[in-house]
Design a protein around this motif. Structure first.
Motif, mmCIF file in Angstrom:
data_model
loop_
_atom_site.group_PDB
_atom_site.id
_atom_site.type_symbol
_atom_site.label_atom_id
_atom_site.label_comp_id
_atom_site.label_asym_id
_atom_site.label_seq_id
_atom_site.Cartn_x
_atom_site.Cartn_y
_atom_site.Cartn_z
ATOM 1 N N SER A 185 8.529 3.599 2.588
ATOM 2 C CA SER A 185 8.569 2.264 2.656
ATOM 3 C C SER A 185 7.393 1.789 1.858
ATOM 4 C CB SER A 185 8.282 1.627 3.997
ATOM 5 O OG SER A 185 8.084 0.318 3.998
ATOM 6 N N LEU A 186 5.891 2.386 2.124
ATOM 7 C CA LEU A 186 4.992 1.970 1.351
ATOM 8 C C LEU A 186 5.129 2.163 -0.135
ATOM 9 C CD1 LEU A 186 2.318 3.678 3.799
ATOM 10 C CD2 LEU A 186 2.495 1.416 3.213
ATOM 11 N N ILE A 187 5.720 3.300 -0.549
ATOM 12 C CA ILE A 187 5.931 3.623 -1.932
ATOM 13 C C ILE A 187 6.746 2.661 -2.471
ATOM 14 C CG2 ILE A 187 7.107 5.319 -3.740
ATOM 15 C CD1 ILE A 187 5.649 7.538 -1.929
ATOM 16 N N GLN A 188 7.819 2.164 -2.044
ATOM 17 C CA GLN A 188 8.792 1.015 -2.513
ATOM 18 C C GLN A 188 7.925 -0.277 -2.636
ATOM 19 O OE1 GLN A 188 11.696 0.850 0.532
ATOM 20 N NE2 GLN A 188 13.041 2.738 -0.586
ATOM 21 N N LYS A 189 6.927 -0.460 -1.737
ATOM 22 C CA LYS A 189 6.197 -1.888 -1.882
ATOM 23 C C LYS A 189 5.114 -1.471 -3.019
ATOM 24 C CE LYS A 189 6.685 -3.081 2.937
ATOM 25 N NZ LYS A 189 5.964 -3.245 4.223
ATOM 26 N N GLY A 190 4.870 -0.225 -3.304
ATOM 27 C CA GLY A 190 3.880 -0.078 -4.461
ATOM 28 C C GLY A 190 2.370 0.232 -4.122
ATOM 29 N N GLN A 191 2.513 0.416 -2.815
ATOM 30 C CA GLN A 191 1.294 0.845 -2.016
ATOM 31 C C GLN A 191 1.227 2.532 -1.912
ATOM 32 O OE1 GLN A 191 1.887 -0.981 1.913
ATOM 33 N NE2 GLN A 191 1.237 -2.909 1.085
ATOM 34 N N TYR A 192 0.712 2.806 -3.193
ATOM 35 C CA TYR A 192 0.841 4.285 -3.200
ATOM 36 C C TYR A 192 -0.342 5.224 -2.795
ATOM 37 C CZ TYR A 192 3.942 2.812 -7.095
ATOM 38 O OH TYR A 192 5.177 2.509 -7.913
ATOM 39 N N ARG A 193 -1.414 4.448 -2.684
ATOM 40 C CA ARG A 193 -2.676 5.049 -2.174
ATOM 41 C C ARG A 193 -2.440 5.187 -0.645
ATOM 42 N NH1 ARG A 193 -7.032 6.597 -4.400
ATOM 43 N NH2 ARG A 193 -6.806 5.080 -5.979
ATOM 44 N N GLN A 194 -1.991 4.049 -0.061
ATOM 45 C CA GLN A 194 -1.843 4.346 1.333
ATOM 46 C C GLN A 194 -0.970 5.144 1.726
ATOM 47 O OE1 GLN A 194 -1.874 1.601 -0.763
ATOM 48 N NE2 GLN A 194 -2.476 -0.322 0.628
ATOM 49 N N ALA A 195 0.215 5.294 0.639
ATOM 50 C CA ALA A 195 1.195 6.348 1.228
ATOM 51 C C ALA A 195 0.793 7.863 1.099
ATOM 52 C CB ALA A 195 2.339 6.184 -0.010
#
Length: 847
Positions: free
Chosen positions: A21-31
Motif C-alpha cells: 500500500s505504501l509503495i502504491q502511494k509513492g511512500q517508498y522510504r516508509q515502505a
C-alpha cells in the motif's frame, strides 16, 4: 506451536499488505522502513513483495539497500523468479549500474523460462537506451530476435522512443510496417509512441495519418494528447486548438495533461485569444485547483504580459505545497521585469516547508542580477554552498551571469574556476560577462580557448567574440569568426545575424552587412533595425528609409527603435515629405508615446527647416527630458531666435530639469550666430555654477564668438588661458576670424599651430592661402601654393543638396558629373542670355 505460526503468518500478511500500500502511494522510504522493522524477516516476507521493495530502492536511488535485498533474494533462491529478476535488472539500470544489470541478465539467460520472458528483455533494452548506450541495447534486441522471443507492445514503444536519436526516420517507417503486419496498430501505447516518433522527426502529416487510422480514437485520450503535443511541438498552434475543440465535442474525458498542452500552445501570438476561453473550460471541468493546470495557466498569463491575472491564479490555488507553482510565479515576475516581486515570492517560499529546487534558484539569481542587488546575490550564493544544487552546471552558469550583471567580474571568474565541469553555457556566461565589462582581449583569449579545446560553439560565444573584434578594432579576426559561425550554422539565427550586421556597419561594409542579413532564416525586428541603422550610419540614408515599409510587408510590427533609426536617416537627407510619412507611421503603429521617438521627431523637423512642426511635437509631450529641451534650444538658435532660446533655457530651469553640457553648447552657439557676445560669455562663466566643466567644443564656440565680433586679441588671450590644450577647432576658428578681419600676424600664429598639428591636411593651408590672397600678399600666397603642390595637398570639395519632387540631388564644388549637368547648364545659359537681353533693354531705355 501452530497458533504461534498462525500469528506470524497473519502478522506477515499484514506487513506485506502495508508495504504494498505504501509503495502504491509513492511512500517508498516508509515502505523500506516498514520492511526493516522487527519482527519482520526475509523468511516471513512474501516473494511477491520483493519487486515492490526493489522498485522503492530504485526510486530512492538507494543502491546499498538494493544490493542487500539482492543478497537476500539470492539466499532464498528467488533470483530465478522471472518477475523478481526483471525487477533486479530494472533497479540496477536505474542506479546506472549497467555492468551489474548485464551480468545478472546473462546469468539468468541460462534459465529457459527467463529467456522467453519478454518483460526481462524489455528491462535490459530499456535500461541501455535510457543510459544512451544505444549499441548495447540494439545487441540485446537482436539476441532477442535470434532466440525467437516475440517483442510486445512495450518493446515497440521502447524502440520507437529512441528512433529520433538512433534509428532515424527510415527505420521508424520500417517499425511502423512491422506494427501493421503484427496488428499492433490498435494498441494505444504503440500508437502513441508512433505519433511521438513522427512528431519528433517533424513528420506531422505521418503522425496525423497514424492518429486517424487508430480505430479506438473515441475512447483513448492518451492518443489525442500525443497528437495535440505533436501539433504544439511543431508550431501548428491552430491545429492543436482545433483538435482540442474536437475532443470536447467527442465528449472525451479530458485531463490535466490535455489542458496544460493546449495552454502552452495558447502562449503564442496566433492563438493567444483562445487562452481565456480555455481558462473557462478549466473552471467548468474543476481543474482550477489542480497544481499542474494552475502552473500552466500562470505561465500562459505571464507570457502574455498579464501579470495581474497570473497573480490571481497563484493566490487562488488552495494547495500551494507544490514547488512548481512557486517557480512559475517567480519566473513570471522575472520575465515581466518585476524582479523585486520575484525575490519577495522567493523569500516567502523559504518560509514554507518547501525546499527550493534549482529552477527556483536560477530565477532568483536572475532577479538579483536585474535589480543589481550584490548583497542578496552573495547571500544566495552562500546558501547554495551548503546544498548539493551548488554543483549543478545550470546554477553555476546562473551565478556567472548574475555576477556579470552586477559588474563583479572577479566573482564571476571565481565561480568559473571552481566549476568541475564547464559546458558551453558556462563558457558562454563567462565570455558574455567579460564582453559586458568591455574586457575584449579576455573575450578573444577565452574564445580561442574554446576553439582549441574542441568545444561546440553557441550563438552567445560567437556574438560576444564578434563584439570584442569591434572593441579591439580587429577586422580580420572578425572575418575569421564569421567563417566559424557559418561552418557551425550559427550565422542563421537572428541574434548572431544582428551582431554581424553591427560588426560590418562599424567597419563600413554595408554590402557584407546585407549579406549577413540575407543569411538569417527568421528575421525579427532587431535584425531589420540593425540593417537600417547600418545603412544610415554608412552614408546611405535613402536605403535605410526604403527598408521601413518592407518590415510591414514581411509581417512584422515596428518598434520605437525602427522609427527612431529611420527618422535619423531622414534628418541626414533633410527630406521633409519622407519625415512626415514616418511621423504618420509612428502615429498609426506605435501606441505608446516614447520620449526617444518624440525627441527624434523634433530633431528631424528642425533639420528639415520646419520649426513650427517641431514646436508642436514639443508642446504635446507629456514628459520632457534634457534631450528634448536641448533639441528645441538648438532649434531656436539655428533659426536665428537667440532670445527665445535663452527664454526657453529659463523655462527649462523653472520646470526643474537640470541642464547639461549640450544645453550650454547650444546656447553659446546660438549667441555666436546672433552676435550676442556678452550673453554668450555670461553663459560660459555660469557653467561651473551648474557643476559642468567646459569641454573643447565650448571653448571653440567662445573663440568663434569673440572672433566674429572682431575681438581677436581677446580671443587669443582666451586661448592662452584655457584649462585644456587647444585642438584644431580652436585654432581654425581663430584663423577664420583673422581672415574675415584681415589680421595677418595673428592668422599666421593660428595657421602655424594648425599645420604643426596636422601637416598633411590641405584645408589648413587653404585657410592661410585665402588670408594672404584677401590681404593682397601675393608673394606669400605664391610661396604657399608652391609648397602645397610640392606636398601634393588638396582640399576636400564642399557639397550642397536640394530636394525636388521627393528626390534629393547632391552637388559638389567643381563637379560636372551630375546626372542633370546638361540640363543645369542649359538653364544657366538661358538665364545668362535673358540677363544680357534685359541689360541691353535697360541701356536702350536710359539712352
Amino acid at each position: 506451536m501452530h497458533s504461534s505460526l498462525r500469528r506470524i503468518n497473519v502478522s506477515s500478511n499484514q506487513t506485506n499488505a502495508t508495504i504494498k500500500s505504501l509503495i502504491q502511494k509513492g511512500q517508498y522510504r516508509q515502505a523500506l522502513d516498514s520492511y526493516s522493522k522487527p519482527p519482520n524477516s526475509p523468511i516471513n516476507t512474501s516473494r511477491f513483495i520483493f519487486p515492490s521493495l526493489l522498485k522503492a530502492c530504485a526510486s530512492l536511488s538507494h543502491s546499498r539497500y538494493g544490493e542487500s535485498l539482492h543478497c537476500v533474494i539470492a539466499k532464498l533462491g528467488l533470483h530465478f523468479d522471472p518477475f523478481i529478476a526483471t525487477s533486479l535488472v530494472r533497479m540496477y539500470c536505474k542506479f546506472g549500474s549497467l555492468t551489474n544489470a548485464a551480468k545478472l541478465f546473462d546469468e539468468m539467460s541460462s534459465c529457459e523460462d527467463f529467456v522467453q520472458d519478454v518483460a526481462s528483455w524489455n528491462a535490459i533494452i530499456d535500461g541501455y537506451f535510457k543510459s544512451r548506450v544505444f549499441d548495447s541495447g540494439m545487441v540485446q534486441f537482436r539476441r532477442m530476435q535470434v532466440l525467437n522471443v516475440d517483442p510486445d507492445g512495450y518493446t515497440l514503444c521502447i524502440l520507437l522512443g529512441v528512433s529520433n536519436d538512433l534509428l532515424g526516420y527510415s527505420c521508424g517507417k520500417e517499425m511502423h510496417n512491422y506494427v501493421l503486419r503484427n496488428k499492433f496498430d490498435n494498441d494505444p501505447f504503440v500508437v502513441t509512441a508512433m505519433i511521438d516518433m513522427y512528431s519528433k522527426t517533424n513528420r506531422v502529416t505521418d503522425a496525423w495519418n497514424v492518429f486517424t487510422m487508430f480505430e479506438n480514437n473515441n475512447k483513448c485520450i492518451a492518443v489525442w494528447n500525443s497528437m495535440i503535443n505533436g501539433f504544439r511541438e511543431n508550431g501548428f498552434w491552430s491545429n492543436c486548438l482545433s483538435l482540442y475543440s474536437l475532443a470536447k465535442r467527442e465528449n472525451l474525458e479530458l485531463g490535466s495533461t490535455t489542458i496544460s498542452s493546449v495552454l502552452t500552445a495558447c502562449s503564442y501570438d496566433e492563438a493567444i485569444i483562445f487562452g481565456p476561453q480555455l481558462h473557462s473550460d478549466v473552471v467548468k471541468m474543476g481543474f482550477d485547483n489542480d497544481p499542474f493546470v494552475s502552473t500552466s495557466l500562470l505561465t500562459f498569463y505571464s507570457k502574455c504580459g498579464l501579470i495581474k491575472n497570473a497573480e490571481r491564479i497563484f493566490y487562488s490555488v488552495r494547495n500551494v505545497n507544490e514547488v512548481g507553482i512557486w517557480n512559475s510565479m517567480i519566473s513570471a515576475y522575472v520575465n515581466c521585469g518585476f524582479a523585486i516581486d520575484a525575490l519577495d515570492i522567493y523569500i516567502r517560499m523559504q518560509g514554507t516547508k518547501l525546499s527550493p529546487d534549482f529552477f527556483t534558484v536560477l530565477n532568483a539569481l536572475v532577479a538579483c542580477g536585474l535589480i543589481g542587488s550584490w548583497c542578496l546575490g552573495t547571500m544566495m550564493h552562500g546558501e547554495l554552498i551548503k546544498r548539493p544544487v551548488k554543483d549543478c552546471v545550470a546554477v553555476q552558469s546562473a551565478l556567472l551571469t548574475m555576477y556579470s550583471k552586477l559588474g563583479s567580474l572577479k566573482d564571476a571568474y571565481k565561480v568559473f574556476n571552481e566549476m568541475k565541469e564547464k559546458d558551453s553555457v558556462a563558457w558562454g556566461s563567462i565570455i558574455s560577462a567579460c564582453c559586458d565589462d568591455k574586457k575584449f582581449e579576455d573575450v578573444l583569449y577565452l574564445f580561442k580557448t574554446v576553439i582549441s579545446d574542441g568545444m561546440k560553439l553557441d550563438y552567445i560565444v560567437v556574438a560576444s567574440a564578434i563584439i570584442a573584434c569591434v572593441g579591439c578594432n580587429d577586422e580580420n579576426l572578425g572575418f575569421c569568426i564569421h567563417g566559424s559561425a557559418i561552418k557551425n550554422g550559427l550565422g542563421l539565427d537572428s541574434f548572431t545575424g544582428s551582431v554581424l550586421i553591427e560588426f560590418y556597419s562599424k567597419f563600413g561594409k554595408p554590402d557584407m552587412a546585407n549579406r549577413a542579413f540575407s543569411n538569417v532564416l527568421k528575421k525579427n525586428i532587431v535584425v531589420w533595425n540593425s540593417l537600417m541603422s547600418c545603412y544610415s550610419e554608412n552614408g546611405l540614408p535613402d536605403v535605410s528609409i526604403a527598408l521601413l515599409p518592407q518590415i510591414r510587408e514581411n509581417g512584422l510590427a515596428f518598434d520605437s527603435i525602427s522609427i527612431t533609426t529611420v527618422l535619423s536617416a531622414v534628418s541626414q537627407m533633410a527630406v521633409l515629405i519622407k519625415g512626415k510619412t514616418v511621423h504618420c507611421y509612428r502615429i498609426k503603429f506605435l501606441t505608446s508615446n516614447e520620449i526617444q521617438v518624440e525627441n527624434t521627431l523634433i530633431d528631424m523637423y528642425i533639420k528639415c527647416g520646419c520649426f513650427d512642426y517641431a514646436r508642436r511635437v514639443f508642446n504635446k509631450m507629456l514628459k520632457r527630458d534634457v534631450v528634448a529641451w536641448n533639441t528645441m534650444i538648438a532649434g531656436y538658435g539655428s533659426h536665428g531666435e537667440c532670445r527665445k532660446a535663452i527664454d526657453l533655457f529659463r523655462e527649462m530651469q523653472d520646470s526643474g530639469a537640470s541642464p547639461d553640457g549640450i544645453t550650454f553648447l547650444s546656447l553659446i552657439s546660438s549667441c555666436n550666430h546672433n552676435g550676442f557676445v556678452n550673453e554668450g560669455l555670461d553663459l560660459f562663466r555660469s557653467m561651473k555654477e551648474h557643476g559642468i566643466e567646459p569641454s573643447i567644443e565650448h571653448y571653440v564656440n567662445i573663440v568663434d564668438l569673440l572672433g566674429r565680433a572682431g575681438c581677436l586679441n581677446e580671443a587669443f588671450r582666451f586661448i592662452e588661458e584655457m584649462d585644456i590644450e587647444p585642438d584644431r577647432g580652436v585654432w581654425l576658428s581663430l584663423l577664420s576670424a583673422c581672415r574675415v578681419h584681415r589680421h595677418v600676424e595673428l592668422g599666421e600664429v593660428a595657421a602655424d599651430n594648425l599645420i604643426r598639428m596636422e601637416p598633411e591636411r590641405g584645408g589648413n593651408y587653404v585657410q592661410l592661402l585665402n588670408l594672404y590672397v584677401e590681404a593682397g600678399l601675393k608673394e606669400k600666397a605664391g610661396n604657399l601654393r608652391a609648397l602645397m603642390r610640392q606636398k601634393g595637398l588638396t582640399k576636400v570639395p564642399g557639397c550642397s543638396w536640394i530636394e525636388v519632387r521627393d528626390k534629393v540631388d547632391v552637388f559638389y564644388s567643381g563637379d560636372s558629373f551630375s546626372d542633370r549637368t546638361v540640363e543645369i547648364y542649359e538653364i544657366l545659359d538661358g538665364l545668362r542670355n535673358s540677363m544680357k537681353r534685359t541689360e541691353c533693354d535697360l541701356v536702350n531705355i536710359l539712352v
